[in-house]
Design an enzyme around this catalytic site. Sequence first.
Site, mmCIF file in Angstrom:
data_model
loop_
_atom_site.group_PDB
_atom_site.id
_atom_site.type_symbol
_atom_site.label_atom_id
_atom_site.label_comp_id
_atom_site.label_asym_id
_atom_site.label_seq_id
_atom_site.Cartn_x
_atom_site.Cartn_y
_atom_site.Cartn_z
ATOM 1 N N LYS A 142 7.833 105.168 2.331
ATOM 2 C CA LYS A 142 7.338 104.223 3.348
ATOM 3 C C LYS A 142 8.149 102.919 3.331
ATOM 4 O O LYS A 142 8.502 102.373 4.384
ATOM 5 C CB LYS A 142 5.845 103.947 3.095
ATOM 6 C CG LYS A 142 5.244 102.858 3.958
ATOM 7 C CD LYS A 142 5.344 103.167 5.432
ATOM 8 C CE LYS A 142 4.888 101.977 6.273
ATOM 9 N NZ LYS A 142 5.192 102.121 7.690
ATOM 10 N N THR A 167 0.225 100.289 3.031
ATOM 11 C CA THR A 167 1.586 100.181 2.485
ATOM 12 C C THR A 167 1.528 99.264 1.274
ATOM 13 O O THR A 167 1.317 98.059 1.416
ATOM 14 C CB THR A 167 2.556 99.603 3.540
ATOM 15 O OG1 THR A 167 2.448 100.388 4.728
ATOM 16 C CG2 THR A 167 3.987 99.638 3.025
ATOM 17 N N LYS A 173 5.818 91.422 3.777
ATOM 18 C CA LYS A 173 5.258 91.964 2.522
ATOM 19 C C LYS A 173 6.001 93.230 2.110
ATOM 20 O O LYS A 173 6.371 93.418 0.951
ATOM 21 C CB LYS A 173 3.759 92.226 2.743
ATOM 22 C CG LYS A 173 3.005 92.951 1.661
ATOM 23 C CD LYS A 173 2.766 94.411 1.938
ATOM 24 C CE LYS A 173 1.949 94.689 3.169
ATOM 25 N NZ LYS A 173 1.727 96.127 3.420
HETATM 26 P P1 NAP Z 1 -4.919 94.422 9.456
HETATM 27 O O1 NAP Z 1 -5.185 94.643 10.902
HETATM 28 O O2 NAP Z 1 -4.501 93.095 8.971
HETATM 29 O O3 NAP Z 1 -6.256 94.897 8.667
HETATM 30 C C1 NAP Z 1 -6.375 94.669 7.304
HETATM 31 C C2 NAP Z 1 -7.659 95.297 6.756
HETATM 32 O O4 NAP Z 1 -7.705 94.996 5.355
HETATM 33 C C3 NAP Z 1 -8.951 94.743 7.361
HETATM 34 O O5 NAP Z 1 -9.923 95.769 7.401
HETATM 35 C C4 NAP Z 1 -9.336 93.666 6.338
HETATM 36 O O6 NAP Z 1 -10.719 93.380 6.331
HETATM 37 C C5 NAP Z 1 -8.969 94.364 5.067
HETATM 38 N N1 NAP Z 1 -8.779 93.442 3.936
HETATM 39 C C6 NAP Z 1 -7.810 92.505 3.789
HETATM 40 N N2 NAP Z 1 -7.931 91.867 2.614
HETATM 41 C C7 NAP Z 1 -9.010 92.438 1.990
HETATM 42 C C8 NAP Z 1 -9.652 92.229 0.740
HETATM 43 N N3 NAP Z 1 -9.204 91.295 -0.129
HETATM 44 N N4 NAP Z 1 -10.727 92.988 0.440
HETATM 45 C C9 NAP Z 1 -11.192 93.924 1.303
HETATM 46 N N5 NAP Z 1 -10.635 94.170 2.505
HETATM 47 C C10 NAP Z 1 -9.557 93.431 2.835
HETATM 48 O O7 NAP Z 1 -3.805 95.446 8.929
HETATM 49 P P2 NAP Z 1 -3.264 96.782 9.630
HETATM 50 O O8 NAP Z 1 -2.245 96.412 10.645
HETATM 51 O O9 NAP Z 1 -4.419 97.655 9.973
HETATM 52 O O10 NAP Z 1 -2.455 97.423 8.392
HETATM 53 C C11 NAP Z 1 -3.116 98.063 7.308
HETATM 54 C C12 NAP Z 1 -2.059 98.622 6.367
HETATM 55 O O11 NAP Z 1 -1.244 99.577 7.054
HETATM 56 C C13 NAP Z 1 -1.088 97.567 5.813
HETATM 57 O O12 NAP Z 1 -0.758 97.878 4.485
HETATM 58 C C14 NAP Z 1 0.143 97.698 6.711
HETATM 59 O O13 NAP Z 1 1.309 97.281 6.061
HETATM 60 C C15 NAP Z 1 0.122 99.189 6.992
HETATM 61 N N6 NAP Z 1 0.721 99.606 8.273
HETATM 62 C C16 NAP Z 1 0.507 98.892 9.398
HETATM 63 C C17 NAP Z 1 1.083 99.319 10.601
HETATM 64 C C18 NAP Z 1 0.882 98.549 11.877
HETATM 65 O O14 NAP Z 1 1.660 98.790 12.819
HETATM 66 N N7 NAP Z 1 -0.084 97.674 11.978
HETATM 67 C C19 NAP Z 1 1.863 100.474 10.635
HETATM 68 C C20 NAP Z 1 2.030 101.214 9.458
HETATM 69 C C21 NAP Z 1 1.448 100.767 8.272
HETATM 70 P P3 NAP Z 1 -11.332 92.219 7.318
HETATM 71 O O15 NAP Z 1 -11.622 92.921 8.619
HETATM 72 O O16 NAP Z 1 -12.526 91.765 6.597
HETATM 73 O O17 NAP Z 1 -10.268 91.151 7.442
#
Ligand code: NAP
Length: 289
Positions: free
Chosen positions: A176, A101, A244
Amino acid sequence: MSEKLNIGWIGLGNMGTPMVKNLVKAGFDLTVYNRSADKTEALAKEINIKVAHSPADLVAASDVIFTMLSDDNAVKQVYEGENNVFSVAAGRELTMVDMSTVSPETTKYLAGLCAEKGISYLDAPVAGSVKPAEEAQLVIMVGGDENVYEKVKPAFDALGKMSVYLGENGKANVAKLSVNLMLGIVAQGLAEAVIFARKNGLSAEQLLPLINASAVGGGMTKMKTENIINNDFKPAFALKLLEKDIRLATENGMDTPVGQSLYSTLQAAKANGHGDEDMISVLKFLSAE
Ligand code: NAP
């Protein structure tokens, strides 16, 4: 592009990990990179994926490379940082698909960089949290070239219950952010109803089944019922990520009253240490006020 896409994947967070598992289950060949290499190594012991050590490492083996990362900066970092995809992409027929997102501006910027290199780009954010991701029930919104969408669709079919083509790059990001504005408003509304009930001697155990059975109940209220009753704020969707999203909506003109109130609540909850908890910890934050 071959019929069975070869897939490169970047990002093994809460969402990326179950999404990769579903693509492997559907028979795609996956090569995966994650900033923290321990997650990739651990997953490779569990399922059949190849491990990449940089984004550039994915290019040779991939028709399409997906990113599922925290935010705009994370995605830009992967595109513009060391050993990025562009450093080795010359002459390759490649499609990049960002499922994170992020803002429409970031999408347009990255789509522009890709276009300069002859690479296709789709924005394809998802609605649905970890459980829908695990169950391949995500709703996938897509912006970019429609022919490219059709080519990538078999992968979307393995990740979600539906994918919808919405128009040019950035349109899916707008969709989104609209969905998440509503999500946040529902979460805060649910929290406020629970706080009001508790203040007047009615427990969450009593209230939530009524909400879920009534016209105001829905996927979100049902999904968070157990968490509220059990005081479980382990993140499925971290509050800082919702904050965010509402910031991005605000930067794109969201100026309506309930949305503005939600943004203030989320900013304050994050400042008070709830950012890494689930978004439903707005309840915990507002209860303590
Ligand atoms: P998350 O668990 O916090 O995972 C974040 C990922 O991004 C990890 O693989 C992290 O790597 C990587 N990352 C963060 N900063 C980085 C950087 N500077 N360089 C390279 N890699 C980096 O997030 P998530 O919940 O999976 O969400 C991912 C996306 O989907 C977000 O944009 C969120 O808004 C969206 N989303 C989430 C949900 C939900 O329910 N969780 C639902 C819909 C959409 P590391 O493992 O090294 O930290």
